[in-house]
Write a protein that holds these residues in place. Structure first.
Motif, PDB file in Angstrom:
ATOM      1  N   ARG A  16      -2.326  50.060  -3.456  1.00  0.00           N
ATOM      2  CA  ARG A  16      -1.205  51.007  -3.351  1.00  0.00           C
ATOM      3  C   ARG A  16      -1.077  51.582  -1.943  1.00  0.00           C
ATOM      4  O   ARG A  16       0.002  52.025  -1.544  1.00  0.00           O
ATOM      5  CB  ARG A  16      -1.355  52.129  -4.366  1.00  0.00           C
ATOM      6  CG  ARG A  16      -1.219  51.626  -5.810  1.00  0.00           C
ATOM      7  CD  ARG A  16      -1.503  52.708  -6.787  1.00  0.00           C
ATOM      8  NE  ARG A  16      -2.921  53.078  -6.626  1.00  0.00           N
ATOM      9  CZ  ARG A  16      -3.534  54.015  -7.318  1.00  0.00           C
ATOM     10  NH1 ARG A  16      -2.891  54.701  -8.212  1.00  0.00           N
ATOM     11  NH2 ARG A  16      -4.820  54.270  -7.111  1.00  0.00           N
ATOM     12  N   GLN A  70       3.977  42.895   2.260  1.00  0.00           N
ATOM     13  CA  GLN A  70       3.985  43.306   0.855  1.00  0.00           C
ATOM     14  C   GLN A  70       5.041  42.516   0.072  1.00  0.00           C
ATOM     15  O   GLN A  70       4.776  42.031  -1.029  1.00  0.00           O
ATOM     16  CB  GLN A  70       4.275  44.805   0.761  1.00  0.00           C
ATOM     17  CG  GLN A  70       4.436  45.326  -0.645  1.00  0.00           C
ATOM     18  CD  GLN A  70       4.745  46.816  -0.639  1.00  0.00           C
ATOM     19  OE1 GLN A  70       3.865  47.604  -0.887  1.00  0.00           O
ATOM     20  NE2 GLN A  70       5.979  47.175  -0.341  1.00  0.00           N
ATOM     21  N   GLN A 111       1.136  43.266  -2.719  1.00  0.00           N
ATOM     22  CA  GLN A 111       0.247  44.347  -2.287  1.00  0.00           C
ATOM     23  C   GLN A 111      -1.220  43.937  -2.312  1.00  0.00           C
ATOM     24  O   GLN A 111      -1.985  44.288  -1.412  1.00  0.00           O
ATOM     25  CB  GLN A 111       0.436  45.581  -3.164  1.00  0.00           C
ATOM     26  CG  GLN A 111       1.600  46.436  -2.759  1.00  0.00           C
ATOM     27  CD  GLN A 111       1.641  47.754  -3.506  1.00  0.00           C
ATOM     28  OE1 GLN A 111       1.051  47.906  -4.572  1.00  0.00           O
ATOM     29  NE2 GLN A 111       2.374  48.704  -2.955  1.00  0.00           N
ATOM     30  N   GLY A 139       1.673  50.057   0.042  1.00  0.00           N
ATOM     31  CA  GLY A 139       2.986  50.643  -0.215  1.00  0.00           C
ATOM     32  C   GLY A 139       3.223  51.915   0.593  1.00  0.00           C
ATOM     33  O   GLY A 139       4.338  52.164   1.051  1.00  0.00           O
TER      34      GLY A 139
END
Length: 133
Positions: free
Chosen positions: A55, A37, A42, A58
């Motif tokens: 997301r 990342q 991402q 993450g």
């Protein structure tokens, strides 16, 4: 691969590959997701794992969730190849190599080939690059 006095560069990728393997095996999946990342972003990391929501990377990086086995396999393969190139060259070269078109991979980007599950093809191309081929 055999290192000889006539071809000292032949062992360059072998040594880098061994270090990359050890690093990859010792890292947690959260650490691997965080590294990718941080260095690929991402979106590209999500692309490697074939997920639609960047997301989620993450969440993996923070340890809030874990990827499916197929995604973990792709993350580990991507890290190992990234580390191989970085060890022999630099962080910036490794990033560019991962996202750029590669003639040894029929002009596909290595990260796309990893997403397709063709890990060995990417490792062969990475070793050839490190060895100057």
């Amino acid at each position: 691969m055999v290192t000889t006095a006539n071809n000292p560069a032949a062992g360059k990728s072998a040594a880098s590959a061994e270090r990359a393997h050890v690093t990859t095996v010792r890292m947690s999946i959260a650490d691997i997701a965080r590294f990718l990342q941080d260095n690929l972003g991402q979106r590209l990391t999500a692309r490697i794992t074939n997920i639609n929501d960047p997301r989620q990377v993450g969440k993996w990086a923070s340890g809030d969730s874990a990827p499916r086995q197929e995604a973990e396999d792709r993350l580990r393969a991507a890290l190992q190849v990234f580390q191989l190139i970085q060890d022999a060259e630099s962080l910036y070269t490794a990033r560019a190599w991962m996202i750029g078109m590669n003639p040894q991979l029929e002009d596909e980007a290595p990260l796309t080939v990893i997403a397709d599950g063709r890990f060995k093809d990417v490792m062969v191309a990475a070793r050839a690059y490190v060895d100057g081929g």
